[in-house]
Scaffold this motif. Structure first.
Motif, PDB file in Angstrom:
ATOM      1  N   UNK A  25       4.111  10.311  -6.981  1.00 49.16           N
ATOM      2  CA  UNK A  25       5.098  10.714  -7.983  1.00 49.16           C
ATOM      3  C   UNK A  25       4.426  10.930  -9.335  1.00 49.16           C
ATOM      4  N   UNK A  26       3.507  10.057  -9.705  1.00 44.84           N
ATOM      5  CA  UNK A  26       2.845  10.219 -11.000  1.00 44.84           C
ATOM      6  C   UNK A  26       1.952  11.461 -11.023  1.00 44.84           C
ATOM      7  N   UNK A  27       1.327  11.797  -9.906  1.00 50.47           N
ATOM      8  CA  UNK A  27       0.528  13.021  -9.825  1.00 50.47           C
ATOM      9  C   UNK A  27       1.421  14.250  -9.983  1.00 50.47           C
ATOM     10  N   UNK A  28       2.599  14.217  -9.354  1.00 54.74           N
ATOM     11  CA  UNK A  28       3.547  15.320  -9.501  1.00 54.74           C
ATOM     12  C   UNK A  28       4.037  15.423 -10.941  1.00 54.74           C
ATOM     13  N   UNK A  29       4.288  14.290 -11.581  1.00 51.62           N
ATOM     14  CA  UNK A  29       4.704  14.287 -12.983  1.00 51.62           C
ATOM     15  C   UNK A  29       3.611  14.885 -13.860  1.00 51.62           C
ATOM     16  N   UNK A  30       2.389  14.472 -13.623  1.00 51.39           N
ATOM     17  CA  UNK A  30       1.261  14.990 -14.407  1.00 51.39           C
ATOM     18  C   UNK A  30       1.130  16.502 -14.238  1.00 51.39           C
ATOM     19  N   UNK A  31       1.234  16.989 -13.009  1.00 50.39           N
ATOM     20  CA  UNK A  31       1.125  18.427 -12.745  1.00 50.39           C
ATOM     21  C   UNK A  31       2.279  19.188 -13.387  1.00 50.39           C
ATOM     22  N   UNK A  82       0.818  -1.214   0.000  1.00 53.26           N
ATOM     23  CA  UNK A  82       0.000   0.000   0.000  1.00 53.26           C
ATOM     24  C   UNK A  82       0.849   1.260   0.000  1.00 53.26           C
ATOM     25  N   UNK A  83       1.940   1.250   0.761  1.00 54.34           N
ATOM     26  CA  UNK A  83       2.842   2.393   0.805  1.00 54.34           C
ATOM     27  C   UNK A  83       3.478   2.598  -0.566  1.00 54.34           C
ATOM     28  N   UNK A  84       3.875   1.518  -1.211  1.00 62.44           N
ATOM     29  CA  UNK A  84       4.467   1.612  -2.550  1.00 62.44           C
ATOM     30  C   UNK A  84       3.462   2.180  -3.550  1.00 62.44           C
ATOM     31  N   UNK A  85       2.230   1.737  -3.471  1.00 60.84           N
ATOM     32  CA  UNK A  85       1.196   2.237  -4.387  1.00 60.84           C
ATOM     33  C   UNK A  85       0.952   3.726  -4.180  1.00 60.84           C
ATOM     34  N   UNK A  86       0.905   4.151  -2.935  1.00 63.51           N
ATOM     35  CA  UNK A  86       0.698   5.567  -2.641  1.00 63.51           C
ATOM     36  C   UNK A  86       1.883   6.381  -3.154  1.00 63.51           C
ATOM     37  N   UNK A 145       5.839   6.254 -14.542  1.00 65.45           N
ATOM     38  CA  UNK A 145       6.537   6.229 -13.248  1.00 65.45           C
ATOM     39  C   UNK A 145       6.790   4.792 -12.802  1.00 65.45           C
ATOM     40  N   UNK A 146       5.808   3.931 -12.977  1.00 61.81           N
ATOM     41  CA  UNK A 146       5.985   2.521 -12.597  1.00 61.81           C
ATOM     42  C   UNK A 146       7.101   1.882 -13.398  1.00 61.81           C
ATOM     43  N   UNK A 147       7.150   2.157 -14.688  1.00 60.09           N
ATOM     44  CA  UNK A 147       8.225   1.618 -15.521  1.00 60.09           C
ATOM     45  C   UNK A 147       9.594   2.105 -15.096  1.00 60.09           C
ATOM     46  N   UNK A 180      10.520   0.380 -11.810  1.00 58.16           N
ATOM     47  CA  UNK A 180      10.900  -1.017 -12.042  1.00 58.16           C
ATOM     48  C   UNK A 180      12.326  -1.085 -12.581  1.00 58.16           C
ATOM     49  N   UNK A 181      12.653  -0.196 -13.520  1.00 59.16           N
ATOM     50  CA  UNK A 181      14.013  -0.170 -14.077  1.00 59.16           C
ATOM     51  C   UNK A 181      15.043   0.158 -13.000  1.00 59.16           C
ATOM     52  N   UNK A 182      14.728   1.118 -12.123  1.00 59.44           N
ATOM     53  CA  UNK A 182      15.657   1.474 -11.045  1.00 59.44           C
ATOM     54  C   UNK A 182      15.837   0.329 -10.056  1.00 59.44           C
TER      55      UNK A 182
END
Length: 101
Positions: free
Chosen positions: A12-18, A3-7, A36-38, A41-43
């Motif tokens: 991060x994706x919300x910040x990227x979108x903004x 759950x923490x990872x999902x949040x 962001x998930x991709x 995963x790469x990192x």
């Protein structure tokens, strides 16, 4: 922990979108989440943690830039609200603005 990872990924994706909307490159929220998930995963597939030293340094630099730019923006907003008479002009307004970042 899942759950923490999902949040975290959603934050991060919300910040990227903004950020992309701010520079007139809007991308849909689900696409940002996928990007962001991709990247995460790469990192996570880096074998040696020493390889991430440059990433940590860059992230720390970005956090300092965000802190300084947020502080400057807070003082600009404080000045504007005091000039219009909609704010008190006190330092409490700056701290309130910064805590909302």
């Amino acid at each position: 922990q899942f759950g923490v990872c999902c949040v975290f990924l959603q934050l991060v994706s919300t910040n990227l979108e903004a950020g992309l909307q701010a520079i007139d490159h809007p991308i849909a929220g689900p696409v940002c989440t996928l990007i962001v998930t991709g990247v995460m995963i790469a990192l996570s597939m880096l074998r040696k943690i020493q390889n991430m030293k440059w990433l940590t340094i860059a992230a720390n630099a970005m956090m300092l830039i965000a802190l300084f730019s947020g502080t400057i923006e807070a003082f600009v907003v404080l000045h504007d609200t005091k000039s219009r008479g909609t704010g008190s002009g006190s330092a409490t307004d700056v701290f309130f603005f910064l805590s909302s970042l």
